[in-house]
Write a protein that holds these residues in place. Sequence first.
Motif, mmCIF file in Angstrom:
data_model
loop_
_atom_site.group_PDB
_atom_site.id
_atom_site.type_symbol
_atom_site.label_atom_id
_atom_site.label_comp_id
_atom_site.label_asym_id
_atom_site.label_seq_id
_atom_site.Cartn_x
_atom_site.Cartn_y
_atom_site.Cartn_z
ATOM 1 N N MET A 58 48.857 14.368 -92.323
ATOM 2 C CA MET A 58 48.906 15.548 -93.191
ATOM 3 C C MET A 58 50.337 15.993 -93.475
ATOM 4 N N GLY A 59 51.313 15.190 -93.039
ATOM 5 C CA GLY A 59 52.707 15.509 -93.320
ATOM 6 C C GLY A 59 53.336 16.473 -92.341
ATOM 7 N N GLU A 60 52.642 16.716 -91.207
ATOM 8 C CA GLU A 60 53.175 17.624 -90.201
ATOM 9 C C GLU A 60 53.805 16.823 -89.068
ATOM 10 N N ARG A 61 54.358 17.523 -88.085
ATOM 11 C CA ARG A 61 55.031 16.858 -86.975
ATOM 12 C C ARG A 61 54.212 16.959 -85.700
ATOM 13 N N PHE A 62 53.872 15.802 -85.138
ATOM 14 C CA PHE A 62 53.188 15.725 -83.840
ATOM 15 C C PHE A 62 54.268 15.852 -82.766
ATOM 16 N N ASP A 63 54.245 16.953 -82.031
ATOM 17 C CA ASP A 63 55.334 17.260 -81.106
ATOM 18 C C ASP A 63 55.100 16.734 -79.698
ATOM 19 N N SER A 64 53.933 17.002 -79.116
ATOM 20 C CA SER A 64 53.714 16.604 -77.726
ATOM 21 C C SER A 64 52.234 16.612 -77.389
ATOM 22 N N LEU A 65 51.907 15.962 -76.291
ATOM 23 C CA LEU A 65 50.528 15.876 -75.809
ATOM 24 C C LEU A 65 50.527 16.209 -74.325
ATOM 25 N N VAL A 66 49.691 17.160 -73.954
ATOM 26 C CA VAL A 66 49.590 17.583 -72.558
ATOM 27 C C VAL A 66 48.184 17.289 -72.056
ATOM 28 N N ILE A 67 48.083 16.619 -70.914
ATOM 29 C CA ILE A 67 46.793 16.373 -70.257
ATOM 30 C C ILE A 67 46.816 17.076 -68.908
ATOM 31 N N TYR A 68 45.840 17.945 -68.685
ATOM 32 C CA TYR A 68 45.770 18.711 -67.444
ATOM 33 C C TYR A 68 45.011 17.930 -66.371
ATOM 34 N N PRO A 69 45.233 18.263 -65.107
ATOM 35 C CA PRO A 69 44.553 17.535 -64.020
ATOM 36 C C PRO A 69 43.033 17.553 -64.113
ATOM 37 N N ASP A 70 42.440 18.594 -64.721
ATOM 38 C CA ASP A 70 40.982 18.656 -64.827
ATOM 39 C C ASP A 70 40.437 17.799 -65.969
ATOM 40 N N GLY A 71 41.312 17.101 -66.684
ATOM 41 C CA GLY A 71 40.871 16.217 -67.759
ATOM 42 C C GLY A 71 40.914 16.835 -69.138
ATOM 43 N N SER A 72 41.185 18.129 -69.231
ATOM 44 C CA SER A 72 41.335 18.754 -70.540
ATOM 45 C C SER A 72 42.737 18.453 -71.069
ATOM 46 N N GLY A 73 42.965 18.743 -72.334
ATOM 47 C CA GLY A 73 44.269 18.445 -72.903
ATOM 48 C C GLY A 73 44.496 19.181 -74.191
ATOM 49 N N VAL A 74 45.699 19.075 -74.707
ATOM 50 C CA VAL A 74 46.038 19.717 -75.976
ATOM 51 C C VAL A 74 47.132 18.913 -76.668
ATOM 52 N N ALA A 75 46.993 18.760 -77.978
ATOM 53 C CA ALA A 75 48.030 18.136 -78.807
ATOM 54 C C ALA A 75 48.772 19.249 -79.527
ATOM 55 N N MET A 76 50.071 19.283 -79.384
ATOM 56 C CA MET A 76 50.874 20.332 -79.995
ATOM 57 C C MET A 76 51.612 19.771 -81.199
ATOM 58 N N SER A 77 51.398 20.415 -82.343
ATOM 59 C CA SER A 77 52.031 19.971 -83.588
ATOM 60 C C SER A 77 52.783 21.129 -84.223
ATOM 61 N N LEU A 78 53.868 20.799 -84.890
ATOM 62 C CA LEU A 78 54.627 21.788 -85.641
ATOM 63 C C LEU A 78 54.174 21.707 -87.091
ATOM 64 N N VAL A 79 53.509 22.769 -87.564
ATOM 65 C CA VAL A 79 52.902 22.731 -88.895
ATOM 66 C C VAL A 79 53.612 23.708 -89.824
ATOM 67 N N SER A 80 53.618 23.373 -91.086
ATOM 68 C CA SER A 80 54.292 24.206 -92.080
ATOM 69 C C SER A 80 53.430 25.406 -92.441
ATOM 70 N N PRO A 81 54.058 26.539 -92.764
ATOM 71 C CA PRO A 81 53.291 27.741 -93.100
ATOM 72 C C PRO A 81 52.536 27.635 -94.412
ATOM 73 N N ASP A 82 52.919 26.701 -95.278
ATOM 74 C CA ASP A 82 52.254 26.581 -96.571
ATOM 75 C C ASP A 82 51.180 25.495 -96.583
ATOM 76 N N ARG A 83 50.749 25.056 -95.418
ATOM 77 C CA ARG A 83 49.688 24.057 -95.345
ATOM 78 C C ARG A 83 48.380 24.655 -95.875
ATOM 79 N N THR A 84 47.476 23.799 -96.327
ATOM 80 C CA THR A 84 46.216 24.258 -96.897
ATOM 81 C C THR A 84 45.124 24.333 -95.820
ATOM 82 N N ALA A 85 44.050 25.021 -96.149
ATOM 83 C CA ALA A 85 42.907 25.098 -95.241
ATOM 84 C C ALA A 85 42.310 23.716 -95.019
ATOM 85 N N LEU A 86 42.319 22.892 -96.065
ATOM 86 C CA LEU A 86 41.789 21.535 -95.925
ATOM 87 C C LEU A 86 42.617 20.734 -94.924
ATOM 88 N N GLN A 87 43.935 20.875 -94.952
ATOM 89 C CA GLN A 87 44.786 20.190 -93.986
ATOM 90 C C GLN A 87 44.451 20.643 -92.567
#
Length: 237
Positions: A58-87
């Motif tokens: 979608m033209g954004e920046r994938f910054d980092s990926l965190v995986i927690y010991p319990d198996g959950s996780g989160v992908a952190m991306s830097l997104v532009s303020p003018d991105r669309t709802a579809l993006q």
Amino acid sequence: MSYLAEQDRQQRITLLVILGLGSLMIWHAPFGALLLYPFTILSTWFHEMGHGLSAILMGERFDSLVIYPDGSGVAMSLVSPDRTALQDAIIAAGGPIGPALAGAALIASSRTMKGTRIALAVLGAALLLTTAIWVRSVTGWLVLPIAGVAILAIARNANADQQRFAIQLLGVQAVISVWAQSGYLFTQGGMLGGMPQISDTGAISAALGLSYWFWAIVLSAINIAILWWSLRYAFRR
């Protein structure tokens, strides 16, 4: 194709389906995620990489990926303020759909031995490379490289039947990872790392409208169709 070959084909499909359903049952049992811990971490990796790569598409920046010991996780991306709802909706859907597409590719690759070996090598290398580039947690640093090296060892040292079964099993695990935490898919959100977090279906609902339940059913149906197609292609005469 001979009767024995056809019988073997049906047995392999049945075994993969049983292993997939068995994994889901164990995942939702008490301590199930712990019993399947390597697969739990892999399912999180597939899911969060789906978000991250969707952000890149979608033209954004994938910054980092965190995986927690319990198996959950989160992908952190830097997104532009003018991105669309579809993006926003596509990035949110990348978590549930991306792993299914990757898993289908792994399963489909097992149609030939050359494809199987290439898929194992690519998956093993991807685990090592993405850990070095994006992973920012001790759990990810410990588990993902071990998984990557193990998969590369299978690609190099296992026999043909073992390689084919390994890539098919990994593919099935990738596809079903969307249901590893079904409560998350069928809710608006939950707690992640001690903080409230909107679910993927909740994010799609917020971006495009309609209920998160609707999007959970749609995503589940798409993943089932993808799994069915990949198995049909891999075991086609």
